[in-house]
Design an enzyme around this catalytic site. Structure first.
Site, PDB file in Angstrom:
ATOM      1  N   PHE A   1       0.746  -1.061   0.158  1.00 27.27           N
ATOM      2  CA  PHE A   1       0.012  -0.193   0.268  1.00 27.27           C
ATOM      3  C   PHE A   1       1.015   1.223  -0.351  1.00 27.27           C
ATOM      4  O   PHE A   1       1.381   1.310   0.541  1.00 27.27           O
ATOM      5  CB  PHE A   1      -0.809   0.110   1.072  1.00 27.27           C
ATOM      6  CG  PHE A   1      -1.544   1.284   1.361  1.00 27.27           C
ATOM      7  CD1 PHE A   1      -3.066   1.145  -0.013  1.00 27.27           C
ATOM      8  CD2 PHE A   1      -2.017   2.722   1.688  1.00 27.27           C
ATOM      9  CE1 PHE A   1      -4.010   2.706   0.199  1.00 27.27           C
ATOM     10  CE2 PHE A   1      -2.172   3.669   1.587  1.00 27.27           C
ATOM     11  CZ  PHE A   1      -4.036   3.335   0.689  1.00 27.27           C
TER      12      PHE A   1
ATOM     13  N   ASP B   1       9.058   2.728   2.092  1.00 30.30           N
ATOM     14  CA  ASP B   1       8.287   3.558   1.955  1.00 30.30           C
ATOM     15  C   ASP B   1       7.955   3.376   3.276  1.00 30.30           C
ATOM     16  O   ASP B   1       7.866   2.511   4.217  1.00 30.30           O
ATOM     17  CB  ASP B   1       7.195   3.394   1.859  1.00 30.30           C
ATOM     18  CG  ASP B   1       5.763   3.660   2.063  1.00 30.30           C
ATOM     19  OD1 ASP B   1       5.997   4.350   3.210  1.00 30.30           O
ATOM     20  OD2 ASP B   1       4.529   3.392   1.194  1.00 30.30           O
TER      21      ASP B   1
ATOM     22  N   LYS C   1       2.485  10.875   7.269  1.00 34.89           N
ATOM     23  CA  LYS C   1       2.082  11.073   8.808  1.00 34.89           C
ATOM     24  C   LYS C   1       2.487  11.682   9.781  1.00 34.89           C
ATOM     25  O   LYS C   1       1.865  12.213  10.194  1.00 34.89           O
ATOM     26  CB  LYS C   1       1.641   9.362   8.665  1.00 34.89           C
ATOM     27  CG  LYS C   1       1.105   8.619   7.992  1.00 34.89           C
ATOM     28  CD  LYS C   1       0.801   7.054   8.276  1.00 34.89           C
ATOM     29  CE  LYS C   1       0.162   6.639   7.177  1.00 34.89           C
ATOM     30  NZ  LYS C   1      -1.173   6.008   6.872  1.00 34.89           N
TER      31      LYS C   1
HETATM   32  C1  LIG Z   1       2.520   2.452   3.802  1.00 26.49           C
HETATM   33  C2  LIG Z   1       1.647   4.079   3.100  1.00 26.49           C
HETATM   34  N1  LIG Z   1       2.599   4.249   2.183  1.00 26.49           N
HETATM   35  C3  LIG Z   1       1.746   5.475   1.869  1.00 26.49           C
HETATM   36  C4  LIG Z   1       0.419   5.800   2.318  1.00 26.49           C
HETATM   37  C5  LIG Z   1      -0.338   6.937   1.573  1.00 26.49           C
HETATM   38  O1  LIG Z   1      -0.224   8.053   1.894  1.00 26.49           O
HETATM   39  P1  LIG Z   1      -1.366   9.469   2.024  1.00 26.49           P
HETATM   40  O2  LIG Z   1      -2.506   9.133   2.954  1.00 26.49           O
HETATM   41  O3  LIG Z   1      -1.260  10.171   3.607  1.00 26.49           O
HETATM   42  O4  LIG Z   1      -1.132  10.031   0.524  1.00 26.49           O
HETATM   43  C6  LIG Z   1       0.029   4.919   3.360  1.00 26.49           C
HETATM   44  C7  LIG Z   1      -1.060   6.043   3.571  1.00 26.49           C
HETATM   45  O5  LIG Z   1      -1.810   4.626   4.373  1.00 26.49           O
HETATM   46  C8  LIG Z   1       0.423   4.151   3.894  1.00 26.49           C
HETATM   47  O6  LIG Z   1       0.445   3.505   4.548  1.00 26.49           O
END
Ligand SMILES: Cc1ncc(COP(=O)(O)O)c(C=O)c1O
Length: 409
Positions: A141, A229, A258
């Protein structure tokens, strides 16, 4: 009103609970019920709600002198702000990076990293123009843009939103052979490997010890960038500033978001070694990225994590909470209802057996005053890192009580 005026892209909680006020690890709904926030906005609220130092910083942002002058906020990005420079200098030193680039959402951070991988691939590795590939993992994700959902393995996220970008190769997560095979097969065309150190949205999937380190080594062997990530796992969530530190890996590029925005402003940042931050003026940007208010809050976030030793706290209390849950749940009748309890730091998963189902447990936990969310039949327990030992014991007590009630039904 939400039903009338809001879009329908989130399945609203069945009980129509609306949260109104918050303090530390607690939330209060519009009916005055109090909940332990065991979701912490999926790691957006690592410092808890209304942290006094964040509120004081926020207050300063809106304060003006007797003549009406306050801090500068958004200006054209050709004019950097003092706050931005201070944040970047501090963040790079704490995170062992050379350079940082500021965006707003996690999704944008990942998009930025994709562009950096490709640019490096074309200009440094010598990949034929428009042929670059990026390796990603099944179950990932990384956000919701059309590029990113194109390499998601969730059909719900993809169907009806194509066509998608072809520059990605997906391999199973936690599978070194699959990585080696794809590197051997497409090596010359591969710019980078994008991976979550722990797959949060996939149900807190933790790879085997040594996985990240081996991936890093393989990437180096094949002249491929290792990109982490750390949007959900970073900033102390797993007991270290970055989850990759558990395996002594400093990624070539990594993304934070976040909690970096203190749960107040959307802030994301992409950090890298000098040689990978290859944008030239005009090649990338964002109006709000790096705005001064966000930067002041983000700088304070980093200082609080260090000064309150939240990484250590997450490691110790995470261990304590997991052991409490294991002791409480892996016995008697509840034992049969549990497939697995796992975690790193305060990123904890309780996986119930199918006959019980995570959604049922989540629903019942609300009655017990615990708010959390499921993912792929896993109950995610990720409270703010400021939680105390006593509060961990209370959280565990409520979870055990809920399971006991359910298995005795
Ligand atoms: C591992 C990871 N990458 C990217 C994202 C995307 O972040 P955003 O919702 O701030 O665009 C999330 C969101 O839950 C995430 O958990």
């Amino acid at each position: 009103m939400m039903d009338d005026y809001g879009a329908n892209h989130y399945a609203r909680n069945g009980k129509k609970i609306i949260m109104e006020r918050a303090k530390g690890i607690y939330l209060i709904d519009t009916n005055g019920n109090v909940y332990i926030d065991a979701a912490a906005g999926f790691s957006s609220m690592n410092l808890g709600h209304n942290h006094p130092r964040i509120n004081a910083t926020g207050h300063a942002l809106y304060t003006v002198d007797e003549d009406g002058w306050g801090i500068v906020n958004v200006v054209p990005n050709t004019f950097p702000t003092v706050a931005q420079a201070l944040f970047l200098q501090h963040a790079c030193s704490v995170l062992h990076a050379d350079k940082g680039l500021l965006m707003n959402t996690g999704t944008e951070g990942v998009e930025t990293a994709i562009k950096l991988m490709r640019k490096w691939g074309y200009t440094k590795k010598g990949i034929t123009p428009n042929e670059a590939l990026i390796i990603v993992c099944e179950g990932n994700f990384h956000g919701r843009s059309t590029t990113i959902i194109g390499f998601s393995s969730e059909s719900l996220y993809r169907e009806q939103f194509g066509p998608f970008d072809k520059g990605f190769v997906s391999i199973p997560f936690d599978d070194l052979t699959a990585l080696e095979n794809v590197l051997e097969k497409y090596g010359e065309r591969i710019a980078g490997f994008l991976v979550e150190p722990i797959q949060g949205e996939r149900g807190i999937r933790i790879p085997h010890d040594g996985y990240l380190h081996s991936c890093y080594e393989m990437c180096k062997k094949h002249n491929v960038l290792f990109v982490a990530d750390e949007i959900q796992t970073g900033l102390g969530r797993t007991g270290k500033m970055l989850a990759c530190e558990h395996e002594h890996v400093i990624p070539d590029i990594f993304i934070l978001a976040k909690s970096l925005g203190a749960g107040r402003n959307a802030v994301s940042a992409v950090f890298s070694k000098n040689e990978y931050m290859l944008f030239e003026p005009g090649e990338h940007g964002s109006t709000y990225g790096g705005n001064a208010s966000s930067m002041m809050l983000s700088l304070e976030v980093l200082k609080i994590i260090e000064e309150e030793e939240l990484c250590n706290r997450s490691a110790l209390l995470g261990y304590y909470l997991r052991e409490k849950l294991r002791k409480g749940l892996l016995r008697g009748k509840t034992k049969k209802a549990i497939k697995d309890i796992r975690g790193r730091g305060l990123m904890i998963a309780i996986e119930p057996e199918e006959f019980l189902g995570a959604e049922t447990v989540i629903h019942e936990l609300l009655k017990e005053g615990v708010l959390t969310k499921s993912a792929h039949n896993v109950i995610r327990i990720t409270p703010p890192l400021i939680i105390s030992k006593k509060e961990c014991a209370e959280l565990s007590r409520r979870i055990v009580k809920t399971f006991t009630r359910l298995v005795n039904k």
